[in-house]
Design a protein around this motif. Sequence first.
Motif, mmCIF file in Angstrom:
data_model
loop_
_atom_site.group_PDB
_atom_site.id
_atom_site.type_symbol
_atom_site.label_atom_id
_atom_site.label_comp_id
_atom_site.label_asym_id
_atom_site.label_seq_id
_atom_site.Cartn_x
_atom_site.Cartn_y
_atom_site.Cartn_z
ATOM 1 N N ASP C 44 0.856 -1.188 0.000
ATOM 2 C CA ASP C 44 0.000 0.000 0.000
ATOM 3 C C ASP C 44 0.886 1.231 0.000
ATOM 4 O O ASP C 44 1.803 1.345 0.818
ATOM 5 C CB ASP C 44 -0.891 0.001 1.255
ATOM 6 C CG ASP C 44 -1.840 1.196 1.287
ATOM 7 O OD1 ASP C 44 -2.126 1.764 0.207
ATOM 8 O OD2 ASP C 44 -2.299 1.548 2.391
ATOM 9 N N ALA C 46 0.681 4.538 1.124
ATOM 10 C CA ALA C 46 -0.303 5.168 2.007
ATOM 11 C C ALA C 46 -0.200 6.687 2.068
ATOM 12 O O ALA C 46 -1.026 7.335 2.686
ATOM 13 C CB ALA C 46 -0.155 4.590 3.416
ATOM 14 N N ASN C 47 0.813 7.252 1.459
ATOM 15 C CA ASN C 47 0.938 8.712 1.548
ATOM 16 C C ASN C 47 1.193 9.346 0.184
ATOM 17 O O ASN C 47 1.953 10.303 0.077
ATOM 18 C CB ASN C 47 2.035 9.094 2.560
ATOM 19 C CG ASN C 47 3.386 8.489 2.188
ATOM 20 O OD1 ASN C 47 3.618 8.117 1.039
ATOM 21 N ND2 ASN C 47 4.271 8.401 3.144
ATOM 22 N N ARG C 48 0.544 8.805 -0.841
ATOM 23 C CA ARG C 48 0.682 9.373 -2.177
ATOM 24 C C ARG C 48 0.411 10.880 -2.166
ATOM 25 O O ARG C 48 -0.395 11.366 -1.378
ATOM 26 C CB ARG C 48 -0.308 8.708 -3.152
ATOM 27 C CG ARG C 48 -0.168 7.198 -3.290
ATOM 28 C CD ARG C 48 1.241 6.783 -3.677
ATOM 29 N NE ARG C 48 1.729 7.431 -4.869
ATOM 30 C CZ ARG C 48 1.593 6.955 -6.099
ATOM 31 N NH1 ARG C 48 1.000 5.815 -6.277
ATOM 32 N NH2 ARG C 48 2.089 7.616 -7.125
ATOM 33 N N SER C 49 1.054 11.596 -3.068
ATOM 34 C CA SER C 49 0.778 13.031 -3.193
ATOM 35 C C SER C 49 -0.692 13.257 -3.485
ATOM 36 O O SER C 49 -1.339 14.128 -2.921
ATOM 37 C CB SER C 49 1.612 13.648 -4.329
ATOM 38 O OG SER C 49 2.990 13.558 -4.047
ATOM 39 N N SER C 50 -1.257 12.441 -4.373
ATOM 40 C CA SER C 50 -2.632 12.640 -4.808
ATOM 41 C C SER C 50 -3.493 11.444 -4.453
ATOM 42 O O SER C 50 -3.040 10.294 -4.466
ATOM 43 C CB SER C 50 -2.650 12.853 -6.323
ATOM 44 O OG SER C 50 -3.964 12.687 -6.826
ATOM 45 N N VAL C 51 -4.751 11.711 -4.146
ATOM 46 C CA VAL C 51 -5.671 10.624 -3.806
ATOM 47 C C VAL C 51 -5.983 9.777 -5.034
ATOM 48 O O VAL C 51 -6.443 8.639 -4.935
ATOM 49 C CB VAL C 51 -6.954 11.193 -3.153
ATOM 50 C CG1 VAL C 51 -7.854 11.826 -4.193
ATOM 51 C CG2 VAL C 51 -7.691 10.144 -2.348
ATOM 52 N N ARG C 55 -2.589 2.850 -5.363
ATOM 53 C CA ARG C 55 -1.962 2.570 -4.072
ATOM 54 C C ARG C 55 -1.422 1.161 -3.936
ATOM 55 O O ARG C 55 -0.763 0.840 -2.953
ATOM 56 C CB ARG C 55 -2.953 2.848 -2.945
ATOM 57 C CG ARG C 55 -3.247 4.317 -2.803
ATOM 58 C CD ARG C 55 -4.184 4.621 -1.661
ATOM 59 N NE ARG C 55 -3.842 3.930 -0.436
ATOM 60 C CZ ARG C 55 -4.350 4.239 0.751
ATOM 61 N NH1 ARG C 55 -5.213 5.233 0.857
ATOM 62 N NH2 ARG C 55 -4.017 3.557 1.820
ATOM 63 N N GLU C 83 -0.002 1.669 10.025
ATOM 64 C CA GLU C 83 -0.751 1.837 11.262
ATOM 65 C C GLU C 83 -0.424 0.647 12.156
ATOM 66 O O GLU C 83 -0.100 -0.445 11.668
ATOM 67 C CB GLU C 83 -2.267 1.942 10.991
ATOM 68 C CG GLU C 83 -2.602 3.230 10.206
ATOM 69 C CD GLU C 83 -4.072 3.648 10.264
ATOM 70 O OE1 GLU C 83 -4.333 4.857 10.234
ATOM 71 O OE2 GLU C 83 -4.952 2.763 10.340
ATOM 72 N N PHE C 102 7.798 9.554 7.132
ATOM 73 C CA PHE C 102 6.834 10.489 7.745
ATOM 74 C C PHE C 102 6.324 9.969 9.086
ATOM 75 O O PHE C 102 5.824 10.732 9.904
ATOM 76 C CB PHE C 102 5.606 10.712 6.833
ATOM 77 C CG PHE C 102 5.893 11.428 5.546
ATOM 78 C CD1 PHE C 102 6.898 12.365 5.440
ATOM 79 C CD2 PHE C 102 5.100 11.192 4.417
ATOM 80 C CE1 PHE C 102 7.138 13.038 4.241
ATOM 81 C CE2 PHE C 102 5.334 11.858 3.225
ATOM 82 C CZ PHE C 102 6.350 12.779 3.127
#
Lengths: 267, 267, 267, 267
Positions: C44, C46-51, C55, C83, C102
């Motif tokens: 996954d 999980a922190n792509r620039s764009s939705v 993923r 998570e 991050f």
Amino acid sequence: SNRFVLIAGPCAIESEEMTMMVAAKLKEICEELDIHLIFKSSFDKANRSSVKAPRGLGMKRGLEILQRVKTELDLPIVTDVHEAWQCAEVAKVADMLQIPAFLSRQTDLLVAAAQTGKIVNVKKGQFMAPWDMKNVIDKLRDSGNENILLCERGSSFGYNNLVVDMTGLVEMRSYGFPVVFDATHAVQKPGGQGTSTGGNREMVPYLMRAALAVGVDAIFAEVHPDPDHAFSDGPNQIHLSRIKEILEQAIAIDNITKQLAVSNKQQ
Amino acid sequence: SNRFVLIAGPCAIESEEMTMMVAAKLKEICEELDIHLIFKSSFDKANRSSVKAPRGLGMKRGLEILQRVKTELDLPIVTDVHEAWQCAEVAKVADMLQIPAFLSRQTDLLVAAAQTGKIVNVKKGQFMAPWDMKNVIDKLRDSGNENILLCERGSSFGYNNLVVDMTGLVEMRSYGFPVVFDATHAVQKPGGQGTSTGGNREMVPYLMRAALAVGVDAIFAEVHPDPDHAFSDGPNQIHLSRIKEILEQAIAIDNITKQLAVSNKQQ
Amino acid sequence: SNRFVLIAGPCAIESEEMTMMVAAKLKEICEELDIHLIFKSSFDKANRSSVKAPRGLGMKRGLEILQRVKTELDLPIVTDVHEAWQCAEVAKVADMLQIPAFLSRQTDLLVAAAQTGKIVNVKKGQFMAPWDMKNVIDKLRDSGNENILLCERGSSFGYNNLVVDMTGLVEMRSYGFPVVFDATHAVQKPGGQGTSTGGNREMVPYLMRAALAVGVDAIFAEVHPDPDHAFSDGPNQIHLSRIKEILEQAIAIDNITKQLAVSNKQQ
Amino acid sequence: SNRFVLIAGPCAIESEEMTMMVAAKLKEICEELDIHLIFKSSFDKANRSSVKAPRGLGMKRGLEILQRVKTELDLPIVTDVHEAWQCAEVAKVADMLQIPAFLSRQTDLLVAAAQTGKIVNVKKGQFMAPWDMKNVIDKLRDSGNENILLCERGSSFGYNNLVVDMTGLVEMRSYGFPVVFDATHAVQKPGGQGTSTGGNREMVPYLMRAALAVGVDAIFAEVHPDPDHAFSDGPNQIHLSRIKEILEQAIAIDNITKQLAVSNKQQ
């Protein structure tokens, strides 16, 4: 009055006519707004990005024009020096000598400027911390000059960008000398246009207001009748037609800050 | 009124008694100053520098206390979420969900927060440019939520230091959503005390005034009755006894800026 | 052998077929070059620039594919967790859990990863100093896990840029845990393409060699058969066809550095 | 041989005796190691942090001593210039003129240095991007000089710190001029000791190896027989007794890199 002093003028002395015109117009605006004006313009742009960029009219001709501004318009004059030998000559005309940011650690230049007895305005290098200016102050004081201004014009922030650390203004003011905020160079994007420095003149009023809300003693701003065709610093100079409105904003914020300062002292 | 909204409270929910006391006091001050207050406190400090640092009372107990603030004091509530599963639960109490800066690019957390339908306040990561927030906005809007706040809390500036780029506030405001300035986290020195984060609370009023002079819609500030003994963020929280005076300064600047904005629109 | 370990694979598990193919090819190359390989791919992003950015296949399907790599190719596996609840599940397949940069200060995630007993590879946040990793180490050790890797992937340097401070590798190595250099994320330009992160894959071999000349224990590199069409991180992933040559360069430098280290110890 | 050239010597010409001693010792070491040596020492430290810090023996005496090194030890000489008028005088002795980093955008100084016809080594300003050096190259070429060296000595990274972006070496090399890595100034902590600049000399060998692994044409290093009692730059100068061992490491890495470059060209 404890209102901020304004150091302003076109970045470079491009011609006698333009210099006189801008000085006269700035004088008129500042008289109307009750702002003390020090006229600034450079006789030489000594660190242009490119060797092909125009540099100005040179020291001799530049000082003649600044002398005319001084005599005819009764304005105090500041201009920048680049090598130590220039200081004595420039001091015959200028009331204040300015040390460019890149040169703010050059001891000979600082000492020569100090020894003229004129006020010395030192721009903090983009590579310096606010507290590094304590050494600059010592260099000037040890040379017998206490008439010192400390000027913030932004810090290196990655490549081709500057950022203004507003807490640095508070820090520098604690050293006991007036602090100047250079609102037009702070919006530069150094080297950002390949062979010249970019900038974002739309941000000038915002940073000026922010600095005045923090509390500064003077504002530095370069003003041009046609910035997009200026010799130098076009992207960040303010259009002459906009300066009055920007100064009115500045006064409104400055009045509040100075009231807050008075009320803090009374407590 | 277009006065700034205040998002404030103690960094962590340390106890029910302290939380209620601070909330009541802040409410009283804000009513007197005609400021709209949103109460903020965290049930869990999920990214402490050290594992030994206290983290708060946990989500269940924390939300009970926040519910009491909401019911008894009639204050809107904001608190921060750290993993996606928390959002729905927190939204039963909170009127606004806050995304921590380190987590501002975690898609699942943003989507889960957006899907609660509550207002989402996203702190811009210390590693992000202002324009990077456009992607955050898109993530939230694509999840069906337009109630977005963008919060500036400083950018990484070398090691163990932050700097606030005041031009970023102007940039972010141009995206059409309210912009919050987090005046207490912006003065942090991350990791600056070895096993905890340092800070310089003396700079809070200056940065707050600067941001308001630029123009923001809300101020975020953590307030504590005894910051030197706070669970977390002691060096940068404001002492509760000083908040009124700081807000009075803030109002004075904000009034000017909002007048300038109105006058600009009328031209 | 004290040769560097290689942590490599495609950024995302895009399909079972592609994952198996890349893993098999990397295994073949590493056997030929006598490099210990740990296969890495993410289930996954999980922190792509764009939705809108893809993923990956999700945790369940992703772990099935990683299990197949592990069983059929006899390769140790590392993948990243986002998570806390994911850690136990991922640990059923993975030999090493990776904490994204991050998230490197999220205590719950670190503790949950540590408690699996697996090796934990923590990427240093772009907002952290090398010495800030001492607190991360403490969080993991206090959770009963001493199998820690510290990974450098660059520090925030102005907006939309990273810089690698090579002295940080020396600093982190002094803490007594193996240090990994992430050569492909270090060349990212975060957010640099508006809705996605840019990068400069041409710089990967240079930074890899620099880090190995300083001295590191492992190299992390994302490798893709067609980077320009990758799900994620296209601009910075290495083309699979180039990895062997790059590793040969890396070995040549690493051999020298490890000899120097031995000779230093003997003195 | 395509081995790196070494530019080395004590930071300041502290005395004739010490200068001759260090030059003779460096010559002996470099002959043994088959390294081409250019001797460097400064006659004036023109930008000391403090006005009280010693500056050296001055230009006249300094050049006499450098001439003695040149004549008696048959070594080429480089020294730095600070104002344009110095260039012609310095060029009577020096084979190479060095432009200090703070002065790397001063057009007059660059032009005067170029017009001597000597090799010009320009240190990239701490406030410049690698690509900003293209304008510096143009200034020198437009002044009729193609004998240019580009020198990396670190970029501003927050306050009182520098970072070396190793990718900048690759970028600058692509401009077609030799690139120098200044391994001792790159570890400075500018202003980091209040009234003087700090540094971390332990990191010099690591950064030197990293730069050589990336690929550079020359290494710059200041060397002193007793750094802790040096006039200037004590914290970052290398002890004369350690330089041979550090150079042996450097050669080992450089040999590999130069082999890789040759093999790349043959493909």
